[in-house]
Design a protein around this motif. Structure first.
Motif, PDB file in Angstrom:
ATOM      1  N   VAL A  37     -55.733 -18.287  -9.588  1.00 21.97           N
ATOM      2  CA  VAL A  37     -56.825 -19.024  -8.948  1.00 21.97           C
ATOM      3  C   VAL A  37     -57.615 -19.723 -10.047  1.00 21.97           C
ATOM      4  N   ASP A  38     -57.862 -21.008  -9.861  1.00 24.15           N
ATOM      5  CA  ASP A  38     -58.627 -21.792 -10.821  1.00 24.15           C
ATOM      6  C   ASP A  38     -59.669 -22.597 -10.055  1.00 24.15           C
ATOM      7  N   ASP A  39     -60.928 -22.256 -10.269  1.00 23.41           N
ATOM      8  CA  ASP A  39     -62.033 -22.960  -9.614  1.00 23.41           C
ATOM      9  C   ASP A  39     -61.851 -22.977  -8.098  1.00 23.41           C
ATOM     10  N   GLY A  40     -61.430 -21.825  -7.532  1.00 25.51           N
ATOM     11  CA  GLY A  40     -61.273 -21.711  -6.090  1.00 25.51           C
ATOM     12  C   GLY A  40     -59.980 -22.282  -5.540  1.00 25.51           C
ATOM     13  N   ARG A  41     -59.096 -22.753  -6.405  1.00 24.00           N
ATOM     14  CA  ARG A  41     -57.819 -23.316  -5.960  1.00 24.00           C
ATOM     15  C   ARG A  41     -56.690 -22.338  -6.254  1.00 24.00           C
ATOM     16  N   LEU A  42     -55.823 -22.163  -5.284  1.00 20.99           N
ATOM     17  CA  LEU A  42     -54.654 -21.313  -5.452  1.00 20.99           C
ATOM     18  C   LEU A  42     -53.580 -22.120  -6.167  1.00 20.99           C
ATOM     19  N   ILE A  43     -53.071 -21.573  -7.261  1.00 19.01           N
ATOM     20  CA  ILE A  43     -52.025 -22.240  -8.031  1.00 19.01           C
ATOM     21  C   ILE A  43     -50.776 -21.369  -7.971  1.00 19.01           C
ATOM     22  N   ILE A  44     -49.691 -21.950  -7.504  1.00 18.69           N
ATOM     23  CA  ILE A  44     -48.410 -21.264  -7.399  1.00 18.69           C
ATOM     24  C   ILE A  44     -47.463 -21.920  -8.394  1.00 18.69           C
ATOM     25  N   SER A  45     -46.967 -21.127  -9.334  1.00 15.51           N
ATOM     26  CA  SER A  45     -46.084 -21.659 -10.371  1.00 15.51           C
ATOM     27  C   SER A  45     -44.774 -20.879 -10.379  1.00 15.51           C
ATOM     28  N   PRO A  46     -43.673 -21.494  -9.928  1.00 13.51           N
ATOM     29  CA  PRO A  46     -42.391 -20.797  -9.997  1.00 13.51           C
ATOM     30  C   PRO A  46     -42.050 -20.481 -11.454  1.00 13.51           C
ATOM     31  N   ARG A  47     -41.572 -19.268 -11.672  1.00 15.61           N
ATOM     32  CA  ARG A  47     -41.160 -18.885 -13.027  1.00 15.61           C
ATOM     33  C   ARG A  47     -39.813 -19.509 -13.336  1.00 15.61           C
ATOM     34  N   GLN A  48     -39.662 -19.919 -14.563  1.00 16.23           N
ATOM     35  CA  GLN A  48     -38.389 -20.459 -15.010  1.00 16.23           C
ATOM     36  C   GLN A  48     -37.491 -19.300 -15.434  1.00 16.23           C
ATOM     37  N   ARG A  49     -36.226 -19.377 -15.119  1.00 18.76           N
ATOM     38  CA  ARG A  49     -35.285 -18.357 -15.578  1.00 18.76           C
ATOM     39  C   ARG A  49     -35.179 -18.456 -17.091  1.00 18.76           C
ATOM     40  N   PRO A  50     -35.205 -17.323 -17.762  1.00 23.90           N
ATOM     41  CA  PRO A  50     -35.087 -17.379 -19.215  1.00 23.90           C
ATOM     42  C   PRO A  50     -33.699 -17.855 -19.627  1.00 23.90           C
ATOM     43  N   HIS A  51     -33.665 -18.614 -20.699  1.00 22.43           N
ATOM     44  CA  HIS A  51     -32.399 -19.070 -21.267  1.00 22.43           C
ATOM     45  C   HIS A  51     -32.220 -18.352 -22.596  1.00 22.43           C
ATOM     46  N   TYR A  52     -31.092 -17.695 -22.741  1.00 26.40           N
ATOM     47  CA  TYR A  52     -30.840 -16.920 -23.940  1.00 26.40           C
ATOM     48  C   TYR A  52     -29.789 -17.616 -24.800  1.00 26.40           C
ATOM     49  N   ALA A  53     -29.990 -17.548 -26.089  1.00 24.27           N
ATOM     50  CA  ALA A  53     -28.980 -18.013 -27.029  1.00 24.27           C
ATOM     51  C   ALA A  53     -28.244 -16.779 -27.541  1.00 24.27           C
ATOM     52  N   LEU A  54     -26.945 -16.883 -27.688  1.00 29.91           N
ATOM     53  CA  LEU A  54     -26.150 -15.749 -28.128  1.00 29.91           C
ATOM     54  C   LEU A  54     -26.650 -15.216 -29.467  1.00 29.91           C
ATOM     55  N   ALA A  55     -26.999 -16.099 -30.379  1.00 24.49           N
ATOM     56  CA  ALA A  55     -27.478 -15.663 -31.696  1.00 24.49           C
ATOM     57  C   ALA A  55     -28.746 -14.813 -31.561  1.00 24.49           C
ATOM     58  N   ASP A  56     -29.645 -15.174 -30.652  1.00 27.98           N
ATOM     59  CA  ASP A  56     -30.876 -14.397 -30.454  1.00 27.98           C
ATOM     60  C   ASP A  56     -30.569 -13.019 -29.871  1.00 27.98           C
TER      61      ASP A  56
END
Length: 81
Positions: A37-56
């Motif tokens: 909630v920001d200043d009385g407004r509902l904010i909906i943010s879809p989460r991004q799927r994590p992207h993994y690198a093999l080296a990490d």
């Protein structure tokens, strides 16, 4: 601007997102979203799927113990073509 109505569902409220809005934010069934909630407004943010690198991923792995006797055992079947 799209519009929706809050509805009671058990002890919670639910709302539907119009198809055009869902397509714009790439929302699909099963997608997890963050709510804030920001200043009385509902904010909906879809989460991004994590992207993994093999080296990490490999960097986080610990080294496994080696069994030199096992490694020196000759093949007994068709496992070494």
């Amino acid at each position: 601007m799209a519009k929706t109505t809050f509805r009671a569902l058990g002890g919670s409220l639910t709302l539907t997102i119009p198809k055009a809005v869902a397509e714009t934010i790439h929302a699909k069934p099963g997608v997890v979203a963050d709510l804030s909630v920001d200043d009385g407004r509902l904010i909906i943010s879809p989460r991004q799927r994590p992207h993994y690198a093999l080296a990490d991923l490999l960097a986080e792995c610990r080294e496994l113990p080696m069994d030199k006797e096992w490694d020196a055992t000759p093949p007994t079947g068709k496992e070494a073509w």
